[in-house]
Design an enzyme around this catalytic site. Structure first.
Site, PDB file in Angstrom:
ATOM      1  N   ASP A 152     -10.133  -3.221  -5.372  1.00 31.72           N
ATOM      2  CA  ASP A 152      -9.500  -2.527  -4.365  1.00 31.72           C
ATOM      3  C   ASP A 152     -10.071  -0.870  -4.429  1.00 31.72           C
ATOM      4  O   ASP A 152      -9.491  -0.550  -5.434  1.00 31.72           O
ATOM      5  CB  ASP A 152      -8.082  -2.685  -4.288  1.00 31.72           C
ATOM      6  CG  ASP A 152      -7.138  -1.936  -3.268  1.00 31.72           C
ATOM      7  OD1 ASP A 152      -7.799  -1.325  -2.359  1.00 31.72           O
ATOM      8  OD2 ASP A 152      -6.058  -2.066  -3.105  1.00 31.72           O
TER       9      ASP A 152
ATOM     10  N   HIS B  33      -8.182  -4.921  -1.476  1.00 34.50           N
ATOM     11  CA  HIS B  33      -7.034  -4.304  -0.701  1.00 34.50           C
ATOM     12  C   HIS B  33      -6.166  -5.445   0.031  1.00 34.50           C
ATOM     13  O   HIS B  33      -4.983  -5.558   0.026  1.00 34.50           O
ATOM     14  CB  HIS B  33      -7.176  -3.182   0.051  1.00 34.50           C
ATOM     15  CG  HIS B  33      -5.990  -2.120   0.224  1.00 34.50           C
ATOM     16  ND1 HIS B  33      -5.254  -1.614  -0.792  1.00 34.50           N
ATOM     17  CD2 HIS B  33      -5.327  -1.832   1.431  1.00 34.50           C
ATOM     18  CE1 HIS B  33      -4.039  -0.964  -0.043  1.00 34.50           C
ATOM     19  NE2 HIS B  33      -4.391  -1.101   0.855  1.00 34.50           N
TER      20      HIS B  33
ATOM     21  N   SER C 160       0.801  -1.168   0.053  1.00 37.52           N
ATOM     22  CA  SER C 160       0.022   0.072   0.089  1.00 37.52           C
ATOM     23  C   SER C 160       0.916   1.266  -0.139  1.00 37.52           C
ATOM     24  O   SER C 160       1.949   1.503  -0.955  1.00 37.52           O
ATOM     25  CB  SER C 160      -0.865  -0.145   1.163  1.00 37.52           C
ATOM     26  OG  SER C 160      -2.109   0.829   1.046  1.00 37.52           O
TER      27      SER C 160
END
Length: 752
Positions: free
Chosen positions: A680, A715, A594
């Site tokens: 995501d 995600h 991320s």
């Protein structure tokens, strides 16, 4: 959803994480200039496989007097909002590219399939499959979570207890069976799981796509029947009022932003809008105060927030604002009998302080300091009980728990023996209690859970994390170094390696980092890195600026115009690890996810020859485009973190200068594996896809550029507790391959 991370509970204070490390002697006399890893036959084989090439369809973008050209902008589906909820509508050209990337990755990694399976089994073997949480008492029941042998998803359950002894007095009741709920879906994620105050119902949120839109279901415990489905447009955040008839839940808009709070009967029917947040830079959440007397609505951005309270005993009550939002001021609530306590950074309290105000008049004009701001002592979290207040602090990169008695005013620390550890605190369901539950662990010590009597200061060990395949802490060495930074700061680095691994520069190393949003990576016990460590890799965590390992200022020094410090700290950590003999230049694999994927992308642009490989998981790498698109879910809320390149030319220049996608050069790069999830909403699928396409086109060497796109998840990747480990096994096989440690084992497996 508050950032490009897996979000925790909003409004409960800052996450209680800590950095520490052991101070054991290290032999630094050996040669630290060992050569880069040997040539890998697996890498040579992969060079003969043709990689896909994405079409280039250049688009010229004019912005604030700057011009940039994006040849892969077409990979972002114009209908992306619908794709998040209905992945089957993805544009056919884009789907063809993603399928080709997955096929290429499978072909390259195919010889490591059995190695991946072996790594997967090693990690799984360290996880107790039929595990159970320590039960939490609430009224006449113990509530707990457990897993069945081979089960992928949690089972939420309870047992009745004897009211006098508190011991179990009946059979287990299953409230929600995660494996059964997931039977018909490729992906499933639960959000909150909350039983009603009268113990007759359980409400839970379910996401079956990974898009983070949750359906809220209410089950009658006695019959097991779903009696209502409130919505399929929730953020997954909800809370019961004390009448056990009313729920407050958060609605998510078409851009995946948590914007409204509704009040609704558990029987379904019409919902009543209670609060709507007008600012796209703020998201909303709901919770309940420590004493269960107030529903708490938090409207917050990255650097400021405001709270509204609703009487939890009056379903018709209207929300009352405590203190209006102020730029760069945060405050979080803890309830006592006649006062509210707020954890806040108001009045320049950079590392936070605690203030108090009367419950009847809690506005900021009535705040009085009760724990003053102490520069360098960061207060992470505060929880309240009827007679006690507990706070988590970090000082000199060490966590501590401080217990305060409201009646006597006395307070004390809970002592721990080791020099390296991580702590967690939990309030549980009960307010009228002297018992605090906390957890303790270190990089080599599995997690231990204790009940602590705040009056007598006695602690009782309730559970020690079991490692079924066996774990001896003496097999591992934990160390800490302070890496010299580019501007004179010292960067803490936590190191884990097997006791048999030489510290002479010959060992390869996996360097993990994050460095954003103030998140601090703890010195915790993790089973996932151990297969690497057992194979001779060193595992290191760089506690870089942008996190809060050294206080809130450490975070401020790694954001906005100072963001470059985050990336340079990571590079400095790698260089220090090489100079001190834990590895050598060119023998390091960078790893982050991320915002940590942004870190990885920026680091390999800054210093590509430091790394043998890089694993960028769901990486936020297309920074300038993402932060220039105000329709994306997280863009307006994250301008305080990164800057606003739509309106501010200086922000544009700062951001463009480190944006990994924009700074890809024609030069040699390490081997790269990027991952993504089609649904995501935090780091959209096109970011890693575009990054891989441009990197593959521009790099001047024959190195690998791989993309793994999860077509059925978001995600967090695969949702099952074991399926997600397969993704870890893929990452680790890639890491071992690019440092030359995989060939021999792959050959041995083939010969078996």
């Amino acid at each position: 959803m508050t950032s490009r991370k897996l979000a925790g509970r909003i409004g409960a204070g800052l996450t209680a994480l800590a950095l520490a490390a052991c101070s054991q002697e290290t032999d630094m006399t050996a040669d630290t200039t060992a050569a880069a890893p040997q040539t890998s036959a697996l890498i040579e084989r992969a060079g003969g496989i043709e990689a896909p090439r994405a079409d280039q369809r250049p688009v010229e973008i004019e912005q604030l007097g700057f011009t940039r050209v994006d040849e892969y902008q077409w990979i972002k589906d114009d209908n992306w909002q619908q794709v998040m909820r209905e992945p089957e509508v993805l544009d056919s050209d884009i789907r063809e590219l993603l399928d080709a990337e997955n096929a290429y990755l499978d072909a390259v990694m195919e010889p490591t399939a059995e190695l991946q399976e072996r790594i997967f089994q090693e990690i799984r073997g360290r996880i107790k499959e039929d595990d159970s949480s320590v039960p939490e008492r609430d009224g006449g029941y113990q509530y707990f979570t457990r897993y069945r042998e081979g089960g992928q998803y949690p089972i939420y359950a309870r047992r009745p207890i004897d009211p006098e002894t508190g011991e179990p007095a009946g059979e287990e009741e299953i409230l929600v069976d995660g494996d059964a709920e997931a039977a018909d879906f490729e992906y499933l994620d639960f959000s909150s799981m909350e039983h009603s105050p009268d113990h007759q119902y359980v409400a839970f949120g379910v996401d079956i796509r990974g898009s983070e839109y949750y359906e809220i279901r209410i089950r009658e415990i006695a019959t097991g029947a779903i009696v209502a489905t409130l919505t399929d447009e929730s953020s997954g955040d909800f809370v019961w009022a004390n009448d056990s008839e009313t729920l407050y839940w958060v609605w998510r808009d078409e851009n995946s932003r948590s914007k409204r709070v509704y009040r609704q009967s558990r029987t379904g029917g019409a919902s009543e809008l209670i609060y709507e947040e007008p600012d796209d830079g703020f998201f909303v959440s709901v919770g309940i105060s420590d004493g269960d007397n107030y529903i708490v609505i938090n409207a917050g951005g990255h650097t400021s927030n405001e709270l509204r309270l609703i009487d939890a005993n009056d379903p018709t009550a209207e929300p009352q604002l405590i203190a209006p939002r102020e730029e760069n001021v945060e405050y979080y609530l803890t309830e006592a009998r006649d006062r509210f306590y707020f954890l806040t950074n108001a009045d320049g309290a950079v590392d936070f302080k605690i203030v108090a105000a009367p419950i009847g008049n809690p506005g900021r004009e009535n705040w009085e300091d009760v724990v003053a701001h102490r520069p360098g002592t960061l207060i992470n979290a505060v929880i309240g009980f009827a007679d006690w207040q507990v706070r988590m602090e970090r000082q000199n990169a060490l966590p501590r728990i401080v217990v305060h008695n409201y009646g006597s005013g006395e307070e004390y620390d809970i002592a721990f023996d080791e020099e390296a550890y991580s702590l967690g605190i939990s309030q549980g369901y009960e307010f009228e209690t002297d018992t605090l539950r906390f957890s303790y662990e270190s990089p080599s010590t599995p997690e231990e859970t204790y009940d602590f009597d705040m009056a007598t200061r006695e602690r009782v060990l309730l559970k020690r994390q079991e490692v079924p395949s066996g774990h001896d802490p003496e097999d591992y060495v934990v160390r800490r170094i302070m890496a010299p930074g580019h501007d004179g700061v010292e960067i803490p680095v936590t190191i884990l390696h097997h006791r048999d691994t030489p510290v002479d520069g010959s060992a390869p190393l996996l360097l993990y980092g994050y460095g954003s949003y103030g998140i601090t990576i703890p010195a915790a016990f993790r089973v996932t890195p151990l297969p690497l460590v057992d194979r001779g890799m060193v595992y290191a965590i760089a506690h870089i600026r942008g996190g809060m390992a050294n206080g809130y200022q450490w975070y401020l020094d790694g954001k906005l115009e100072q963001k470059i410090n985050t990336f340079r700290d990571f590079v400095s950590a790698g260089e220090a690890l090489a100079s001190e003999g834990y590895t050598s230049r060119g023998n390091i694999v960078a790893y982050g996810g991320s915002a940590g994927g942004l870190l990885v992308g920026a680091a390999i642009n800054l210093q590509p020859d430091l790394f043998a490989g890089a694993i960028a998981a769901v990486p936020f790498v297309d920074v300038i485009n993402t932060m220039s698109d105000a329709e994306l879910p997280l863009t307006p809320p994250e301008w305080p973190e990164w800057g606003n390149p739509i309106e501010n030319a200086q922000d544009y220049e700062t951001m463009f200068a480190y944006s990994p996608y924009d700074q890809i050069q024609e030069m040699d790069y390490p081997h790269v594996l990027a991952t993504g999830g089609l649904t995501d909403p935090r780091v959209t699928y096109w970011e890693p896809t575009k990054f891989v396409a441009r990197l593959r086109d521009r790099r001047t060497d024959d190195g690998l550029t791989l993309l793994k796109m999860n077509m059925g998840a978001g995600h967090g990747g695969a949702s099952g507790r074991f399926d997600s480990l397969r993704e870890t096994a893929l990452n680790w096989a890639f890491a071992l391959m690019v440092v030359g440690l995989a060939d021999e084992e792959v050959e041995a497996i083939a010969a078996e």
